[in-house]
Design a protein around this motif. Structure first.
Motif, short mmCIF file in Angstrom:
data_model
loop_
_atom_site.label_atom_id
_atom_site.label_comp_id
_atom_site.label_asym_id
_atom_site.label_seq_id
_atom_site.Cartn_x
_atom_site.Cartn_y
_atom_site.Cartn_z
N ILE A 117 -10.26 -9.98 11.51
CA ILE A 117 -11.49 -10.14 10.72
C ILE A 117 -11.29 -9.68 9.29
O ILE A 117 -11.99 -10.11 8.38
N ASP A 118 -10.30 -8.81 9.07
CA ASP A 118 -10.08 -8.21 7.75
C ASP A 118 -9.19 -9.12 6.91
O ASP A 118 -7.98 -9.19 7.11
N THR A 119 -9.78 -9.80 5.94
CA THR A 119 -9.03 -10.77 5.13
C THR A 119 -8.06 -10.08 4.17
O THR A 119 -7.03 -10.65 3.81
N ASP A 120 -8.39 -8.86 3.75
CA ASP A 120 -7.45 -8.11 2.89
C ASP A 120 -6.18 -7.77 3.67
O ASP A 120 -5.07 -7.89 3.15
N ALA A 121 -6.36 -7.35 4.91
CA ALA A 121 -5.20 -7.04 5.76
C ALA A 121 -4.35 -8.28 5.99
O ALA A 121 -3.11 -8.21 5.98
N LEU A 122 -4.99 -9.42 6.20
CA LEU A 122 -4.24 -10.66 6.43
C LEU A 122 -3.44 -11.07 5.20
O LEU A 122 -2.34 -11.62 5.33
N THR A 123 -3.98 -10.82 4.02
CA THR A 123 -3.23 -11.13 2.79
C THR A 123 -1.94 -10.32 2.76
O THR A 123 -0.87 -10.85 2.44
N ARG A 124 -2.02 -9.05 3.09
CA ARG A 124 -0.83 -8.21 3.13
C ARG A 124 0.13 -8.67 4.22
O ARG A 124 1.35 -8.65 4.05
N ALA A 125 -0.43 -9.12 5.35
CA ALA A 125 0.42 -9.59 6.44
C ALA A 125 1.21 -10.83 6.04
O ALA A 125 2.39 -10.97 6.36
N ARG A 126 0.55 -11.75 5.34
CA ARG A 126 1.24 -12.97 4.89
C ARG A 126 2.35 -12.65 3.88
O ARG A 126 3.37 -13.34 3.84
N GLU A 127 2.13 -11.63 3.06
CA GLU A 127 3.16 -11.24 2.10
C GLU A 127 4.39 -10.69 2.80
O GLU A 127 5.52 -10.82 2.29
N ALA A 128 4.19 -10.05 3.96
CA ALA A 128 5.28 -9.57 4.81
C ALA A 128 6.20 -8.57 4.11
O ALA A 128 7.40 -8.55 4.35
N VAL A 129 5.64 -7.76 3.23
CA VAL A 129 6.41 -6.75 2.50
C VAL A 129 5.93 -5.38 2.95
O VAL A 129 4.72 -5.10 2.94
N TYR A 130 6.88 -4.51 3.32
CA TYR A 130 6.53 -3.21 3.89
C TYR A 130 7.37 -2.10 3.26
O TYR A 130 8.49 -2.34 2.80
N PRO A 131 6.84 -0.89 3.23
CA PRO A 131 7.63 0.23 2.71
C PRO A 131 8.91 0.40 3.52
O PRO A 131 8.90 0.31 4.75
N LEU A 132 10.00 0.62 2.82
CA LEU A 132 11.29 0.75 3.48
C LEU A 132 11.30 1.88 4.50
O LEU A 132 11.92 1.77 5.56
N GLU A 133 10.59 2.95 4.19
CA GLU A 133 10.56 4.09 5.12
C GLU A 133 9.96 3.70 6.46
O GLU A 133 10.32 4.25 7.50
N GLN A 134 9.06 2.73 6.45
CA GLN A 134 8.47 2.24 7.70
C GLN A 134 9.49 1.41 8.48
O GLN A 134 9.60 1.52 9.70
#
Length: 305
Positions: free
Chosen positions: A165-182
């Motif tokens: 439901i969270d469209t902001d979260a989905l935008t980040r998911a599509r970008e598929a970029v994550y902190p290296l430490e994670q």
């Protein structure tokens, strides 16, 4: 962000509620009354089925304060009135996004992924999995990694539908970029196979490889919507750590809607603190927070006799 603005003793709030600080001694620049807080609870329940407990007052203030400041408002009463005057306004999306919790990680509740691998290992035809609470993408990409590792060349045909439901979260998911430490918490083999390490201005970041990204489709979806624009059947549905925000009546309705979207022998994966055994007659517990359709369980039991 400070504490709530408290009116002088004996004075009332125009909205009919009492403005009080949720932490003694702090002053805040925005006014949120008891009536405002209760109205927020009603609206997010109606909109997204989320049940906000009384102790979430501090969270509500801090998350919605940004929206009030953006609109140059000082009272939650005015913000909520503006929302209700415009039922189709885009601000509803921001309101819902602000109150949605996105706690996730790669291979969270790790025991589920070997079970998924075993379940899809010898299946005929393309494998389809629905992740019904995709958040910022770690869970659906973990599913895709599992399918890729398990199915080999056939993984190219596999698909993961990821909704939230969270469209902001989905935008980040599509970008598929994550902190290296994670990403560094994953085994070396997975990191090398599924991630690209950033350099220069992208140092400290890692991105999912394009071939894995192509396996996942992200779509916005409210589980409370009267209709879901998706088609089954799925080999598995992941609905983890989202039902805890719904009351039992809402949980039962959603579980019933999952039934026709699962293959007869499909699996439903739930979160570690979710128990559906006493909520729906359609599902039976098969393993640790893993469910199967009750009809399928009965058929398997009968075949053993």
């Amino acid at each position: 962000m400070g504490g709530l603005l408290i009116p002088p003793a004996g004075s009332g709030d125009p909205a009919g509620g009492t403005a009080r600080a949720s932490a003694p001694g702090l002053e805040r620049d925005l006014i949120m009354t008891d009536a405002d807080f209760n109205r927020v609870r009603q609206l997010i329940y109606q909109r997204a089925g989320i049940v906000l407990a009384e102790h979430k007052r501090e969270m509500v203030y801090s998350r919605l304060a940004r929206r009030l400041r953006l609109h140059r408002l000082t009272r939650f009463t005015d913000y909520l009135a503006r929302l209700e005057r415009q039922p189709e306004a885009r601000e509803w999306e921001a309101f819902t996004n602000a109150l949605t919790t996105n706690l996730t990680a790669f291979f969270r509740e790790a025991h589920h992924f070997p079970l998924l691998a075993s379940h899809v290992q010898s299946r005929g035809g393309p494998v389809r999995v629905w992740c019904a609470a995709a958040s910022t993408g770690e869970e659906p990409y973990s599913i895709a990694m599992t399918l890729s590792e398990t199915l080999g060349a056939h993984a190219r045909e596999a698909r993961v539908l990821a909704t939230d439901i969270d469209t902001d979260a989905l935008t980040r998911a599509r970008e598929a970029v994550y902190p290296l430490e994670q990403v560094l918490k994953l085994p070396d083999e997975r990191r090398k196979r599924f991630f690209l390490r950033g350099g220069g201005t992208r140092a400290g970041l890692a991105r999912i490889r394009p071939e894995l990204m192509s396996m996942v489709e992200f779509r916005p979806l409210n589980l409370l919507a009267p209709s879901w624009p998706i088609e089954g059947p799925f080999d598995a549905i992941f609905c983890r750590n989202v039902m805890i925000y719904f009351d039992k009546e809402t949980q039962a309705r959603i579980l019933d809607r999952f039934v026709p979207l699962l293959k007869p022998d499909g699996l439903l994966f739930a979160g570690h603190s979710e128990n559906f055994s006493y909520i729906s007659q359609a599902f039976r517990l098969r393993g640790q927070t893993v469910y199967e359709l009750a009809d399928s369980a009965s058929s398997r039991a009968a075949s053993r006799r």
